[in-house]
Design a protein around this motif. Sequence first.
Motif, PDB file in Angstrom:
ATOM      1  N   CYS A  17      50.815  43.841  39.356  1.00  0.00           N
ATOM      2  CA  CYS A  17      51.270  42.558  39.274  1.00  0.00           C
ATOM      3  C   CYS A  17      50.464  41.406  39.303  1.00  0.00           C
ATOM      4  CB  CYS A  17      52.583  42.509  40.316  1.00  0.00           C
ATOM      5  SG  CYS A  17      53.864  43.240  40.199  1.00  0.00           S
ATOM      6  N   THR A  18      50.842  40.145  38.872  1.00  0.00           N
ATOM      7  CA  THR A  18      49.858  39.126  39.125  1.00  0.00           C
ATOM      8  C   THR A  18      50.586  37.955  39.929  1.00  0.00           C
ATOM      9  OG1 THR A  18      49.192  39.472  36.640  1.00  0.00           O
ATOM     10  CG2 THR A  18      48.974  37.275  37.641  1.00  0.00           C
ATOM     11  N   LEU A  19      49.798  37.669  41.031  1.00  0.00           N
ATOM     12  CA  LEU A  19      50.153  36.704  42.015  1.00  0.00           C
ATOM     13  C   LEU A  19      49.569  35.172  41.592  1.00  0.00           C
ATOM     14  CD1 LEU A  19      51.309  35.997  44.682  1.00  0.00           C
ATOM     15  CD2 LEU A  19      49.131  36.600  45.665  1.00  0.00           C
ATOM     16  N   THR A  20      50.432  34.424  41.424  1.00  0.00           N
ATOM     17  CA  THR A  20      49.873  32.957  40.943  1.00  0.00           C
ATOM     18  C   THR A  20      50.533  31.902  41.729  1.00  0.00           C
ATOM     19  OG1 THR A  20      49.953  33.978  38.569  1.00  0.00           O
ATOM     20  CG2 THR A  20      50.031  31.342  38.897  1.00  0.00           C
ATOM     21  N   THR A  21      49.509  31.029  42.045  1.00  0.00           N
ATOM     22  CA  THR A  21      49.791  29.757  43.083  1.00  0.00           C
ATOM     23  C   THR A  21      50.032  28.686  42.099  1.00  0.00           C
ATOM     24  OG1 THR A  21      47.668  29.812  43.863  1.00  0.00           O
ATOM     25  CG2 THR A  21      49.144  30.770  45.182  1.00  0.00           C
ATOM     26  N   TYR A  22      50.917  27.656  42.338  1.00  0.00           N
ATOM     27  CA  TYR A  22      51.200  26.319  41.599  1.00  0.00           C
ATOM     28  C   TYR A  22      51.060  25.161  42.625  1.00  0.00           C
ATOM     29  CZ  TYR A  22      52.618  29.450  37.720  1.00  0.00           C
ATOM     30  OH  TYR A  22      52.772  30.413  36.745  1.00  0.00           O
ATOM     31  N   GLY A  23      50.433  24.319  42.336  1.00  0.00           N
ATOM     32  CA  GLY A  23      50.372  22.974  43.165  1.00  0.00           C
ATOM     33  C   GLY A  23      51.703  22.205  42.700  1.00  0.00           C
ATOM     34  N   LEU A  24      51.947  21.139  43.532  1.00  0.00           N
ATOM     35  CA  LEU A  24      53.012  20.429  43.307  1.00  0.00           C
ATOM     36  C   LEU A  24      52.887  19.536  41.991  1.00  0.00           C
ATOM     37  CD1 LEU A  24      54.175  19.452  46.958  1.00  0.00           C
ATOM     38  CD2 LEU A  24      54.807  21.192  45.587  1.00  0.00           C
ATOM     39  N   ASP A  25      51.700  19.466  41.685  1.00  0.00           N
ATOM     40  CA  ASP A  25      51.804  18.776  40.269  1.00  0.00           C
ATOM     41  C   ASP A  25      52.056  19.608  39.130  1.00  0.00           C
ATOM     42  OD1 ASP A  25      49.538  20.542  40.443  1.00  0.00           O
ATOM     43  OD2 ASP A  25      48.090  19.043  39.881  1.00  0.00           O
ATOM     44  N   GLY A  26      52.407  20.794  39.262  1.00  0.00           N
ATOM     45  CA  GLY A  26      52.862  21.776  38.152  1.00  0.00           C
ATOM     46  C   GLY A  26      51.616  22.689  37.713  1.00  0.00           C
ATOM     47  N   GLN A  27      50.516  22.349  38.268  1.00  0.00           N
ATOM     48  CA  GLN A  27      49.536  23.292  37.680  1.00  0.00           C
ATOM     49  C   GLN A  27      49.099  24.304  38.357  1.00  0.00           C
ATOM     50  OE1 GLN A  27      47.638  21.858  34.708  1.00  0.00           O
ATOM     51  NE2 GLN A  27      49.441  20.396  34.693  1.00  0.00           N
ATOM     52  N   GLU A  28      48.748  25.351  37.695  1.00  0.00           N
ATOM     53  CA  GLU A  28      48.046  26.542  38.294  1.00  0.00           C
ATOM     54  C   GLU A  28      46.947  26.336  39.034  1.00  0.00           C
ATOM     55  OE1 GLU A  28      46.204  30.756  36.785  1.00  0.00           O
ATOM     56  OE2 GLU A  28      48.209  29.998  35.804  1.00  0.00           O
ATOM     57  N   VAL A  29      47.006  27.144  40.206  1.00  0.00           N
ATOM     58  CA  VAL A  29      45.877  26.838  41.274  1.00  0.00           C
ATOM     59  C   VAL A  29      45.013  27.717  41.083  1.00  0.00           C
ATOM     60  CG1 VAL A  29      45.066  26.374  43.741  1.00  0.00           C
ATOM     61  CG2 VAL A  29      47.366  25.221  42.732  1.00  0.00           C
ATOM     62  N   ALA A  30      45.772  29.094  41.063  1.00  0.00           N
ATOM     63  CA  ALA A  30      45.102  30.457  41.111  1.00  0.00           C
ATOM     64  C   ALA A  30      45.666  31.570  40.813  1.00  0.00           C
ATOM     65  CB  ALA A  30      44.229  30.638  42.399  1.00  0.00           C
ATOM     66  N   SER A  31      44.996  32.546  40.349  1.00  0.00           N
ATOM     67  CA  SER A  31      45.903  33.535  39.870  1.00  0.00           C
ATOM     68  C   SER A  31      45.087  34.961  40.371  1.00  0.00           C
ATOM     69  CB  SER A  31      46.050  34.113  38.465  1.00  0.00           C
ATOM     70  OG  SER A  31      46.772  34.850  37.971  1.00  0.00           O
ATOM     71  N   LEU A  32      45.627  36.002  40.603  1.00  0.00           N
ATOM     72  CA  LEU A  32      45.088  37.279  41.391  1.00  0.00           C
ATOM     73  C   LEU A  32      45.959  38.584  41.152  1.00  0.00           C
ATOM     74  CD1 LEU A  32      43.023  38.328  43.597  1.00  0.00           C
ATOM     75  CD2 LEU A  32      44.683  38.139  45.257  1.00  0.00           C
ATOM     76  N   GLU A  33      45.239  39.471  40.277  1.00  0.00           N
ATOM     77  CA  GLU A  33      45.746  40.951  39.684  1.00  0.00           C
ATOM     78  C   GLU A  33      45.833  41.625  41.168  1.00  0.00           C
ATOM     79  OE1 GLU A  33      47.153  41.279  36.773  1.00  0.00           O
ATOM     80  OE2 GLU A  33      46.226  39.283  36.212  1.00  0.00           O
ATOM     81  N   LEU A  34      46.737  42.093  41.219  1.00  0.00           N
ATOM     82  CA  LEU A  34      47.205  43.226  42.392  1.00  0.00           C
ATOM     83  C   LEU A  34      47.691  44.478  41.886  1.00  0.00           C
ATOM     84  CD1 LEU A  34      49.281  40.795  44.792  1.00  0.00           C
ATOM     85  CD2 LEU A  34      46.942  41.099  44.750  1.00  0.00           C
ATOM     86  N   THR A  35      47.188  45.424  42.554  1.00  0.00           N
ATOM     87  CA  THR A  35      47.416  46.835  42.469  1.00  0.00           C
ATOM     88  C   THR A  35      48.116  47.523  43.472  1.00  0.00           C
ATOM     89  OG1 THR A  35      45.175  47.582  43.018  1.00  0.00           O
ATOM     90  CG2 THR A  35      45.725  47.121  40.580  1.00  0.00           C
TER      91      THR A  35
END
Length: 389
Positions: free
Chosen positions: A307-325
């Motif tokens: 899966c891919t874990l993604t965080t978003y800021g309150l401005d709607g922009q992606e903050v970071a993404s992390l591939e999980l196994t």
Amino acid sequence: MSSKEKNNAQPARAEKEKGFLRRLPSLLLVLAVVLAVVVLTTMEDGRHFASLRRWLMYGESSAARDVYTYAADPNNRYGRLGTSLLVANLNTAQLIGEDGAIVYEQVLNMTSPQLSVGTRQASVCAVGGDTLYILDQNGTRRTMKTERGLCYYGARLNSSDYLAVTEQKSGYKASVSVYNSAGDLVFHFDSYDSYLSDAIVTEDCRSVVMVSLDADSGAFASRLMVYDLATAEPAGSVPIRDGLVLDLASRGDRVLSLCDKRFAMTSLGGETVLDRAYGNLYLHDYALTGGDFCALLLGRYQAGNICTLTTYGLDGQEVASLELTEEVLDMSAAGDRLAVLYGDSVAVYDRELVELTRLEGTGYAGQVQMGTDGTVLLISGTTAWRFLP
């Protein structure tokens, strides 16, 4: 000064010096503590100071220990109420103190209990039931009932313990009522033409956001209706095309709507700042309650660990993404931290998905709750314990 006066002043001066010397260790200790606090606060954005504060509060650090014990029940719902744990199921709601003792027990007798926790209060009701309980750390504050034969759709508390209740009402499609922390009715809305499935009060307690079930150009859609609590006038309306709202949260002037086919972030004024369709991906988990961010866990397969874990800021922009196994059992966000529970460990990340700490050997824990104080509550079938990073 005469010699007699000088002789009298010398013992007084000596006594003063002795008093200062006696106080010197205490003064040095205070100075050392102040310097330590300053250093810990400036290092790594105050992360070490937060650890020190947790150590002073709970008496131990980087450790996990059993705190709460309860009966196993697949219908258990959990929430923190102060330093106690509230456990609600079909039959009872129990508040369990830090020493493991039951503070009180409320008989429920309801199907599919829904639990919402604010800061000092919690609400328990069953979707389709006719009774709603408002609880605090001392017991049941009040009990609410619907009109005869009608039911509640849901109830939500915000961090100021303002309660939004969505229910059936005779002669209308649905109604929403808002109560302040004292239990006083401050807003009421009867819907003539739209079915309302959910509602939440914003964190500043100035607006209520209601979820309306609509159709848009022949496709199913949801609509967020924003009303001002002071004037009871509409303040905004946002359509969410092709999406059934399953969960929502309010952060600042943003409304976070988790839907079956997409994730939407909108402003109270009606602007859409993020519309993330899942497409051919599957939603595995999410966390909407970060202080200034949220997180989605999406995968290419309905089952599996990739899966891919993604965080978003309150401005709607992606903050970071992390591939999980690793297999993810649960995740939770609070403040600037995100806790992810894996098969046999729990990891705490910041909003940039930098791993801050990890606890191995979480046993049979199946749920996790991140606290605003930086502690992590690990929940298994019969026990819950606290991890202090």
